[in-house]
Design a protein around this motif. Structure first.
Motif, PDB file in Angstrom:
ATOM      1  N   HIS A  26       0.828  -1.214   0.000  1.00 51.58           N
ATOM      2  CA  HIS A  26       0.000   0.000   0.000  1.00 51.58           C
ATOM      3  C   HIS A  26       0.865   1.269   0.000  1.00 51.58           C
ATOM      4  CE1 HIS A  26      -4.033   1.828   1.343  1.00 51.58           C
ATOM      5  NE2 HIS A  26      -3.290   2.757   0.770  1.00 51.58           N
ATOM      6  N   HIS A  39       1.293   4.466  -2.878  1.00 56.80           N
ATOM      7  CA  HIS A  39       1.229   5.935  -2.693  1.00 56.80           C
ATOM      8  C   HIS A  39       2.406   6.588  -3.413  1.00 56.80           C
ATOM      9  CE1 HIS A  39      -1.552   6.576   0.977  1.00 56.80           C
ATOM     10  NE2 HIS A  39      -1.848   5.410   0.430  1.00 56.80           N
ATOM     11  N   CYS A  68      -6.271   8.894   3.057  1.00 54.63           N
ATOM     12  CA  CYS A  68      -6.314   7.431   2.960  1.00 54.63           C
ATOM     13  C   CYS A  68      -6.639   6.797   4.309  1.00 54.63           C
ATOM     14  CB  CYS A  68      -4.975   6.912   2.442  1.00 54.63           C
ATOM     15  SG  CYS A  68      -4.996   5.130   2.174  1.00 54.63           S
ATOM     16  N   GLY A 119      -6.130   3.443   4.770  1.00 58.00           N
ATOM     17  CA  GLY A 119      -5.488   2.121   4.747  1.00 58.00           C
ATOM     18  C   GLY A 119      -4.390   1.982   5.795  1.00 58.00           C
ATOM     19  N   HIS A 145      -0.268   1.490   6.526  1.00 59.86           N
ATOM     20  CA  HIS A 145       0.998   1.827   5.868  1.00 59.86           C
ATOM     21  C   HIS A 145       2.178   1.554   6.782  1.00 59.86           C
ATOM     22  CE1 HIS A 145      -2.312   4.466   4.636  1.00 59.86           C
ATOM     23  NE2 HIS A 145      -1.869   4.251   3.413  1.00 59.86           N
TER      24      HIS A 145
HETATM   25 ZN   LIG Z   1      -3.008   4.461   1.784  1.00 61.59          ZN
END
Ligand SMILES: [Zn+2]
Length: 389
Positions: free
Chosen positions: A101, A105, A200, A202, A204
């Motif tokens: 992920h 980016h 985001c 998510g 990381h």
């Molecule tokens: Zn992300």
């Protein structure tokens, strides 16, 4: 509502939580480290433990503010609302996703910063990413960005930081943010030093060198980049390395000169194909001057060669009138061309199919068929067709 513990610490693997809801597929907890499938990132998997019983969580999904932990086995007997469970995510899997992920980016940001090309869609899996670009990119551009991304992922030690701000604040600095700012009261932003700032939700990594080298597997239509990292990249690299060694030995070239050797060989093949085509045309020209035999004033030409239909059609135009050309191609395939009023190409094909089995069809001038019977004397069969006229 499920509290997202993975936002507080993406490196934590174990947690304790209370069951707040039961659904058909699984359980909803008051808090969790399991990331649910969303934003192009696949979900986590792992285990929930209640007392001495372990339940496998094979995936998690988001439903409004709640995260449903899908349980593979029958859980309704033991897992009740209010019960405390211990959760553990599959760390190796999660870490591979976190690295993937974060690399996404970086890759998307550098493509945008260098060439002003946006990423329209992403797919993030364990040690694997697919980027779909909004515009085409050429190989030179890809190489340039790829080298830079790899350099940052291997040795550049760039920090990845998460900050939250409210929507109004985020809107004010939206020109510095890659992509759009969703209309949420709290905005979660992920920053990679001066390279990227994006909204985001998510998971990381904290530092770019945790990602390691990337390996591009495919670059489809100059728009879709699929790449690997971690063990997947290393395994693939090993396979490619060995394949390259074998190819280099086959071509009797140093590994690093394979590209030039391949181009040279492709040129050679192309020249040979052209020479072969010229030879076939010359052969057909010679054949057209001497028929195999003649029956009822019809000149019969039989050739046993696998020739492209395009060439046969074109060259048959140069054959004399009242000609019948039968090309015996490979695997019991026949192509028939006729310039005769009395014998049609399709008539011969239908006769062969009826007698020997097979399939095919065509017109008065040109027809083709595949015959089931292998040991057929084609000249003898043509003789039968012509003599019954
Ligand atoms: Zn992300």
């Amino acid at each position: 509502m499920t509290k997202k513990l993975f936002w507080e610490n993406s490196y934590k693997t174990e947690f304790e939580a209370k069951i707040i809801e039961l659904t058909k597929e699984g359980v909803v907890l008051n808090q969790t480290l399991f990331y649910p499938k969303s934003g192009g990132q696949v979900s986590d998997h792992g285990f929930l433990k209640a007392g001495d019983t372990i339940f496998e969580v094979d995936y998690t999904i988001k439903k409004e503010d709640e995260i449903i932990h899908h349980i593979k086995s029958d859980f309704k007997e033991e897992l009740k609302i209010g019960k405390i469970v211990k959760g553990k995510i599959d760390w190796e899997y999660r870490y591979g996703i976190m690295k993937a992920h974060t690399s996404q980016h970086l890759f998307s940001a550098l493509i945008l910063n260098k060439y002003n090309i946006e990423t329209s869609k992403v797919y993030i899996d364990f040690e694997e990413v697919v980027l779909e670009l909004a515009q085409n990119m050429d190989y030179t551009q890809l190489k340039s960005v790829f080298n830079e991304v790899n350099s940052i992922c291997i040795s550049d030690n760039q920090k990845i930081e998460v900050k939250t701000m409210n929507y109004e604040e985020a809107k004010k600095c939206s020109n510095e943010i890659r992509g759009f700012v969703p209309e949420h009261s709290k905005i979660r932003l992920v920053q990679i030093e001066s390279n990227d700032l994006v909204c985001c939700g998510g998971t990381h990594v904290h530092n770019s060198i945790e990602i390691g080298p990337l390996l591009i597997d495919s670059f489809k239509k100059n728009r879709e980049i699929r790449y690997y990292l971690g063990k997947k990249a290393v395994n693939m690299l090993s396979d490619i390395n060995i394949d390259l060694l074998i190819s280099a030995e086959l071509l009797n070239q140093p590994t690093l000169k394979l590209k030039q050797a391949t181009e040279k060989n492709l040129n050679l093949i192309s020249n040979l194909q052209q020479e072969n085509k010229n030879l076939i045309i010359r052969t057909l020209n010679l054949i057209s001057q001497i028929p195999t035999t003649s029956i009822n004033n019809i000149s019969i030409y039989i050739i046993d060669m696998n020739i492209e239909n395009k060439i046969l059609t074109k060259e048959f135009k140069n054959f004399p009138s009242n000609s019948l050309l039968i090309a015996n191609l490979s695997n019991n395939k026949f192509r028939v061309f006729s310039k005769c009023k009395d014998v049609k190409a399709n008539e011969i094909v239908q006769y062969l199919i009826e007698k020997f089995g097979g399939k095919g069809g065509g017109s008065d001038n040109s027809a083709q068929c595949s015959i089931d019977y292998e040991s057929m004397d084609i000249l003898n069969e043509i003789r039968i067709v012509l003599n019954r006229k």
